[in-house]
Design a protein around this motif. Structure first.
Motif, PDB file in Angstrom:
ATOM      1  N   ASP A  49      -0.993   1.026   1.338  1.00  0.00           N
ATOM      2  CA  ASP A  49       0.033   0.575   0.377  1.00  0.00           C
ATOM      3  C   ASP A  49      -0.397  -1.010  -0.098  1.00  0.00           C
ATOM      4  O   ASP A  49      -0.940  -1.663   0.532  1.00  0.00           O
ATOM      5  CB  ASP A  49       1.341   0.518   0.905  1.00  0.00           C
ATOM      6  CG  ASP A  49       2.275   0.056  -0.188  1.00  0.00           C
ATOM      7  OD1 ASP A  49       2.121   0.096  -1.464  1.00  0.00           O
ATOM      8  OD2 ASP A  49       3.365  -0.445   0.225  1.00  0.00           O
ATOM      9  N   LEU A  50      -0.402  -1.524  -1.368  1.00  0.00           N
ATOM     10  CA  LEU A  50      -0.819  -2.675  -1.896  1.00  0.00           C
ATOM     11  C   LEU A  50       0.044  -3.848  -1.247  1.00  0.00           C
ATOM     12  O   LEU A  50      -0.159  -4.695  -0.934  1.00  0.00           O
ATOM     13  CB  LEU A  50      -0.839  -2.652  -3.499  1.00  0.00           C
ATOM     14  CG  LEU A  50      -2.080  -1.872  -3.740  1.00  0.00           C
ATOM     15  CD1 LEU A  50      -2.167  -2.234  -5.416  1.00  0.00           C
ATOM     16  CD2 LEU A  50      -3.313  -2.466  -3.233  1.00  0.00           C
ATOM     17  N   GLY A  57      -2.657  -5.485   0.413  1.00  0.00           N
ATOM     18  CA  GLY A  57      -3.448  -4.121   0.494  1.00  0.00           C
ATOM     19  C   GLY A  57      -5.044  -4.387   0.081  1.00  0.00           C
ATOM     20  O   GLY A  57      -5.847  -3.599   0.390  1.00  0.00           O
ATOM     21  N   THR A  61      -8.277  -3.407   1.945  1.00  0.00           N
ATOM     22  CA  THR A  61      -9.251  -2.388   1.720  1.00  0.00           C
ATOM     23  C   THR A  61     -10.523  -3.141   1.513  1.00  0.00           C
ATOM     24  O   THR A  61     -11.436  -2.493   2.072  1.00  0.00           O
ATOM     25  CB  THR A  61      -8.894  -2.142   0.086  1.00  0.00           C
ATOM     26  OG1 THR A  61      -7.450  -1.791  -0.269  1.00  0.00           O
ATOM     27  CG2 THR A  61     -10.102  -1.331  -0.571  1.00  0.00           C
ATOM     28  N   VAL A  75      -5.703   4.052  -2.054  1.00  0.00           N
ATOM     29  CA  VAL A  75      -4.558   3.154  -2.309  1.00  0.00           C
ATOM     30  C   VAL A  75      -3.500   4.128  -2.713  1.00  0.00           C
ATOM     31  O   VAL A  75      -3.374   5.104  -3.656  1.00  0.00           O
ATOM     32  CB  VAL A  75      -4.850   2.151  -3.439  1.00  0.00           C
ATOM     33  CG1 VAL A  75      -3.408   1.337  -3.696  1.00  0.00           C
ATOM     34  CG2 VAL A  75      -5.628   1.021  -2.748  1.00  0.00           C
ATOM     35  N   SER A  77       0.351   3.580  -4.017  1.00  0.00           N
ATOM     36  CA  SER A  77       1.255   2.490  -4.408  1.00  0.00           C
ATOM     37  C   SER A  77       2.318   2.737  -5.328  1.00  0.00           C
ATOM     38  O   SER A  77       1.996   3.802  -6.227  1.00  0.00           O
ATOM     39  CB  SER A  77       0.291   1.140  -5.021  1.00  0.00           C
ATOM     40  OG  SER A  77       1.112   0.207  -5.532  1.00  0.00           O
ATOM     41  N   ALA A  88      -8.097  -3.197  -6.919  1.00  0.00           N
ATOM     42  CA  ALA A  88      -8.182  -2.283  -5.649  1.00  0.00           C
ATOM     43  C   ALA A  88      -9.329  -1.639  -5.802  1.00  0.00           C
ATOM     44  O   ALA A  88     -10.254  -1.708  -4.730  1.00  0.00           O
ATOM     45  CB  ALA A  88      -6.814  -1.264  -5.647  1.00  0.00           C
ATOM     46  N   ALA A  93     -11.869   0.304  -3.040  1.00  0.00           N
ATOM     47  CA  ALA A  93     -11.029   1.573  -2.997  1.00  0.00           C
ATOM     48  C   ALA A  93     -11.464   2.869  -3.489  1.00  0.00           C
ATOM     49  O   ALA A  93     -12.114   2.703  -4.607  1.00  0.00           O
ATOM     50  CB  ALA A  93      -9.670   1.403  -3.514  1.00  0.00           C
ATOM     51  N   TYR A  96      -6.970   5.845  -6.029  1.00  0.00           N
ATOM     52  CA  TYR A  96      -5.779   5.057  -6.277  1.00  0.00           C
ATOM     53  C   TYR A  96      -4.541   6.152  -6.852  1.00  0.00           C
ATOM     54  O   TYR A  96      -4.899   6.748  -7.994  1.00  0.00           O
ATOM     55  CB  TYR A  96      -5.884   3.898  -7.501  1.00  0.00           C
ATOM     56  CG  TYR A  96      -4.765   2.855  -7.651  1.00  0.00           C
ATOM     57  CD1 TYR A  96      -4.994   1.522  -6.838  1.00  0.00           C
ATOM     58  CD2 TYR A  96      -3.489   3.450  -8.038  1.00  0.00           C
ATOM     59  CE1 TYR A  96      -4.053   0.620  -7.419  1.00  0.00           C
ATOM     60  CE2 TYR A  96      -2.393   2.473  -8.187  1.00  0.00           C
ATOM     61  CZ  TYR A  96      -2.545   1.091  -7.873  1.00  0.00           C
ATOM     62  OH  TYR A  96      -1.827   0.205  -7.823  1.00  0.00           O
TER      63      TYR A  96
END
Length: 214
Positions: A49-50, A57, A61, A75, A77, A88, A93, A96
């Motif tokens: 989670d961010l 996050g 990451t 991710v 989120s 991200a 990442a 997402y």
């Protein structure tokens, strides 16, 4: 590994993963705990989670991707804001996904990220590709102007397909190679070009016009 500060959500995600046959080696409610337990737990994929209570996050990451061995980060989120998505992805990442995603969509995204292929909630992929192209149009950094490292013919071929947006699985099928061989070519290319992740790799390829070559 599941990293989320909401206990009920964290437990639900871990349960869904376990029921789908994945081994959940660790869970964490904050970023520092995640980074502390990751070296011993050695997860292949981290669902992050961010919005975490200590460090972001994005920082988690970046640290997990830079670990040895590197961890692939998906991710998960509640935010679909452009800045959150791009930060991200720039941190490394692999994917997402929004928390509004269906269970099967989430599980499919975990499998895709585990294979090393990019995965995004529908609508976000175009945003990321647009950022790749914006970065490619920006002036080159001074250290990019001094010569070009020599890539093998196969590395260049793989790089061209990465720039066109193909997943590693699609590249393997196109070139009749194993998925692992494609990943090795990408890692070798990253090392030669002194790049850190897929974002920088695609930027380089677009700068060189490889996405427009047949």
């Amino acid at each position: 590994m599941v990293v989320d500060d909401h206990p009920m959500w964290r437990d639900a995600v871990a349960r869904d993963l376990a029921e789908a046959g994945h081994e959940v080696v660790a869970t964490a409610g904050d970023g520092r705990t995640a980074l502390r337990v990751a070296p011993a737990a050695r997860p292949e994929v981290a669902v992050v989670d961010l919005q975490l209570p200590d460090i972001s996050g994005v920082e988690v990451t970046r640290a997990l991707v830079a670990a040895d061995p590197p961890v692939r980060v998906l991710v998960l989120s509640a935010s679909g804001e452009q800045q959150d998505v791009l930060e991200a992805v720039k941190a490394g990442a692999t994917g997402y996904l929004l928390k509004s995603a269906a269970r099967e969509e989430f599980l499919a995204a975990v499998r895709t990220a585990g294979d090393g292929d990019a995965v995004f909630t529908p609508g976000l992929a175009g945003l990321v590709l647009g950022e790749y192209r914006r970065l490619a149009a920006a002036p080159a950094r001074p250290d990019e102007e001094d010569g070009t490292p020599r890539l093998t013919e196969r590395e260049t071929e793989v790089l061209r397909l990465v720039a066109k947006g193909l997943t590693y699985k699609q590249i393997a099928e196109r070139l009749v190679l194993s998925h692992r061989t494609v990943q090795n070519h990408v890692q070798n290319t990253l090392g030669k070009l002194q790049l850190h992740n897929r974002v920088e790799l695609v930027r380089y390829a677009i700068e060189k016009g490889l996405d427009r070559e047949s």
